[in-house]
Design a protein around this motif. Structure first.
Motif, PDB file in Angstrom:
ATOM      1  N   ARG A 128      10.969   6.554  22.360  1.00  0.00           N
ATOM      2  CA  ARG A 128      10.457   6.703  21.004  1.00  0.00           C
ATOM      3  C   ARG A 128      10.719   8.129  20.569  1.00  0.00           C
ATOM      4  O   ARG A 128      10.562   9.055  21.344  1.00  0.00           O
ATOM      5  N   ASP A 133      13.080   3.813  18.656  1.00  0.00           N
ATOM      6  CA  ASP A 133      11.905   3.543  17.845  1.00  0.00           C
ATOM      7  C   ASP A 133      11.390   4.845  17.250  1.00  0.00           C
ATOM      8  O   ASP A 133      11.291   5.850  17.936  1.00  0.00           O
ATOM      9  N   CYS A 175       8.025   5.628  15.561  1.00  0.00           N
ATOM     10  CA  CYS A 175       6.733   5.032  15.240  1.00  0.00           C
ATOM     11  C   CYS A 175       5.876   5.897  14.341  1.00  0.00           C
ATOM     12  O   CYS A 175       4.909   5.423  13.756  1.00  0.00           O
TER      13      CYS A 175
END
Length: 98
Positions: free
Chosen positions: A7, A40, A42
């Protein structure tokens, strides 16, 4: 146990972002690039030009349970404020050789 997905969260630094004086197109662009690379994203955070708040934001993002990287905008070349909180957010003194 499988490998956790990487991430990459974005911490944008600049009081002008919070005051609406400029639009944060950098974070949008970074989010697009991260998605294209299969990473990702987030969380995107904006924080003003305040060293203690930058450190707090970086610590908060880095404390998330999933492995993460953090991209921080450095502002104009004459601005050194964002560079100083990075080592401090990991408990280092600025200018430390550790």
């Amino acid at each position: 146990m499988g490998v956790l997905p990487m991430r990459c969260d974005v911490v944008a630094v600049g009081t002008e972002l919070l005051l609406g004086q400029i639009v944060d197109t950098n974070s949008s662009w970074l989010g697009e690039q991260l998605a294209a690379a299969g990473l990702d994203s987030c969380l995107q955070v904006k924080v003003g030009d305040n060293q203690a708040r930058i450190v707090a934001a970086l610590r908060s993002v880095c404390a998330m349970p999933m492995p993460s990287s953090c991209a921080v905008g450095s502002g104009p070349p004459t601005t050194t404020l964002p560079a100083r909180p990075l080592p401090r957010s990991w408990g280092w003194n600025y200018g430390s050789t550790r």
